[in-house]
Write a protein that holds these residues in place. Sequence first.
Motif, PDB file in Angstrom:
ATOM      1  N   ALA A 108       1.195  -1.057   0.340  1.00 36.21           N
ATOM      2  CA  ALA A 108      -0.091  -0.267   0.223  1.00 36.21           C
ATOM      3  C   ALA A 108       0.849   1.308   0.111  1.00 36.21           C
ATOM      4  O   ALA A 108       0.335   2.029  -0.664  1.00 36.21           O
ATOM      5  N   TYR A 109       1.702   0.948   0.847  1.00 34.67           N
ATOM      6  CA  TYR A 109       2.706   2.134   0.797  1.00 34.67           C
ATOM      7  C   TYR A 109       4.380   2.340  -0.137  1.00 34.67           C
ATOM      8  O   TYR A 109       3.757   3.363  -1.143  1.00 34.67           O
ATOM      9  N   LYS A 243      -4.630  13.771   0.798  1.00 33.22           N
ATOM     10  CA  LYS A 243      -3.508  14.390   1.382  1.00 33.22           C
ATOM     11  C   LYS A 243      -2.291  14.006   2.027  1.00 33.22           C
ATOM     12  O   LYS A 243      -1.590  13.175   1.990  1.00 33.22           O
ATOM     13  N   PRO A 244      -1.302  15.220   2.306  1.00 31.06           N
ATOM     14  CA  PRO A 244      -0.088  14.476   2.686  1.00 31.06           C
ATOM     15  C   PRO A 244      -0.450  13.071   3.550  1.00 31.06           C
ATOM     16  O   PRO A 244      -1.351  13.109   4.768  1.00 31.06           O
ATOM     17  N   ILE A 245       1.070  12.101   3.588  1.00 32.88           N
ATOM     18  CA  ILE A 245       0.821  11.215   4.825  1.00 32.88           C
ATOM     19  C   ILE A 245       2.314  10.664   5.500  1.00 32.88           C
ATOM     20  O   ILE A 245       3.171  11.697   4.606  1.00 32.88           O
ATOM     21  N   VAL A 246       2.412  10.793   6.382  1.00 35.04           N
ATOM     22  CA  VAL A 246       3.800  10.322   6.662  1.00 35.04           C
ATOM     23  C   VAL A 246       3.388   8.690   7.543  1.00 35.04           C
ATOM     24  O   VAL A 246       2.505   7.788   7.317  1.00 35.04           O
ATOM     25  N   TYR A 247       4.532   8.533   7.145  1.00 35.04           N
ATOM     26  CA  TYR A 247       4.438   6.626   6.465  1.00 35.04           C
ATOM     27  C   TYR A 247       5.697   6.621   7.952  1.00 35.04           C
ATOM     28  O   TYR A 247       7.341   6.792   7.697  1.00 35.04           O
ATOM     29  N   LEU A 248       6.233   5.283   9.165  1.00 36.28           N
ATOM     30  CA  LEU A 248       6.477   4.792   9.735  1.00 36.28           C
ATOM     31  C   LEU A 248       6.813   3.589  10.192  1.00 36.28           C
ATOM     32  O   LEU A 248       5.613   2.628   9.732  1.00 36.28           O
ATOM     33  N   GLU A 249       8.219   3.243  10.324  1.00 33.49           N
ATOM     34  CA  GLU A 249       8.368   1.463   9.675  1.00 33.49           C
ATOM     35  C   GLU A 249       9.818   1.581  11.070  1.00 33.49           C
ATOM     36  O   GLU A 249      10.530   2.644  11.300  1.00 33.49           O
ATOM     37  N   ASN A 250       9.461   0.416  11.731  1.00 34.93           N
ATOM     38  CA  ASN A 250      10.223  -0.040  12.654  1.00 34.93           C
ATOM     39  C   ASN A 250      10.694  -2.442  12.665  1.00 34.93           C
ATOM     40  O   ASN A 250      10.400  -1.740  11.460  1.00 34.93           O
ATOM     41  N   LEU A 251      11.269  -2.492  13.016  1.00 39.96           N
ATOM     42  CA  LEU A 251      11.222  -4.186  13.513  1.00 39.96           C
ATOM     43  C   LEU A 251      10.577  -5.146  12.347  1.00 39.96           C
ATOM     44  O   LEU A 251       9.952  -5.515  11.626  1.00 39.96           O
ATOM     45  N   GLY A 252       9.181  -4.562  13.092  1.00 44.51           N
ATOM     46  CA  GLY A 252       8.369  -5.903  13.451  1.00 44.51           C
ATOM     47  C   GLY A 252       6.797  -5.315  12.931  1.00 44.51           C
ATOM     48  O   GLY A 252       6.329  -6.085  12.134  1.00 44.51           O
ATOM     49  N   ASP A 253       6.716  -3.844  11.903  1.00 45.94           N
ATOM     50  CA  ASP A 253       5.113  -2.619  12.143  1.00 45.94           C
ATOM     51  C   ASP A 253       5.471  -2.268  10.919  1.00 45.94           C
ATOM     52  O   ASP A 253       6.765  -1.265  10.889  1.00 45.94           O
ATOM     53  N   ALA A 254       4.986  -1.574  10.541  1.00 45.00           N
ATOM     54  CA  ALA A 254       4.627  -0.298   9.524  1.00 45.00           C
ATOM     55  C   ALA A 254       3.342  -0.066   9.417  1.00 45.00           C
ATOM     56  O   ALA A 254       2.629  -0.281  10.109  1.00 45.00           O
ATOM     57  N   GLN A 255       3.446   1.151   9.190  1.00 40.07           N
ATOM     58  CA  GLN A 255       2.465   1.927   9.639  1.00 40.07           C
ATOM     59  C   GLN A 255       2.330   3.712   8.261  1.00 40.07           C
ATOM     60  O   GLN A 255       3.508   3.937   8.446  1.00 40.07           O
ATOM     61  N   VAL A 256       0.587   3.451   7.953  1.00 37.32           N
ATOM     62  CA  VAL A 256       0.744   4.974   7.089  1.00 37.32           C
ATOM     63  C   VAL A 256      -0.563   6.200   8.620  1.00 37.32           C
ATOM     64  O   VAL A 256      -1.325   5.474   8.669  1.00 37.32           O
ATOM     65  N   VAL A 257       0.356   6.932   8.358  1.00 35.88           N
ATOM     66  CA  VAL A 257      -0.490   7.972   9.551  1.00 35.88           C
ATOM     67  C   VAL A 257      -1.261   8.838   8.878  1.00 35.88           C
ATOM     68  O   VAL A 257      -0.370   9.631   7.285  1.00 35.88           O
TER      69      VAL A 257
END
Length: 294
Positions: A108-109, A243-257
């Motif tokens: 999706a990202y 609208k603008p979005i923020v993408y955050l990612e770490n070792l176990g997960d990722a999310q679109v804000v």
Amino acid sequence: MITDIESATPALCRLHLGTELRQLRLAADLKSTQVVRRLIWSPSKLTRLETGENATVEPSDVIALCDMYGADGEKRALLTAYAAVTKTKKDWWQTAEYRPAISPTFRAYLGLEETAAAMHKYEAEFVPGLLQTEEYIRAIYQVAHEDRDPGQIDTHVAVRMARQDVLGRKELPLRFTAVINQSVLHREVGGSSVMRAQLEHIAEVASSLPVVRVQVVPFKSGAHAGMNGAFTILAFRDTDALKPIVYLENLGDAQVVRSTSDVDQYERVFTDLQADALGPKESLSLIREAIKEH
């Protein structure tokens, strides 16, 4: 408008199609609720069409909307051609070669990244993905994913390299602004020769591609607004529809804000980071100094 539809990616065709359909609806003075009621569609179907989120678009749906909006023959032909591309071609991350290595969240990202007009990226630990060399990527994956066999690592490396095409695409290249911590320049990933080649690559891309801007937050800046971690902000051309979005990612997960207040906060932090960082020319000088160290 895309000048070469046959060579355009499905993601770009979906984006342009959605933008054009939304503009036609507004010109026809129709609300989205009126459209879905007449066509007996769910509200989400029209929203996904206008934001380019559908994997494929049925030409018959486009024709139905063109009829309702009173689109002329030329516009109708253009929009159905966009829809046809989404039916006959796949985005690179949907192909059998790459799909097994990409999670649904990341797919999706990638659709958002492929159609974004601009990306603002802050990284504290490693070189941003769009600027990484193949050897640097491989060194990271060999350490971070020791449990994976060489074939899986090869696929992940190929995915990362394929993503970099957004910087050189003919149709609307991505405007990429990267702010990186100075520690990234000194962390020797993969050994001195790999690191030297990586920094040389950053310097080359930042010097040769007008769409790329790289800034370094020096150690002497002390505490700064990005110390809570890396993040990515994507902005789009049709700001009313997307609208603008923020993408955050770490070792176990990722999310679109998507929350406006959250995105605004990250945009303020990025602005502060740019103020703390050296300018592009000074940053390039610092990168070249680090090359000599390696």
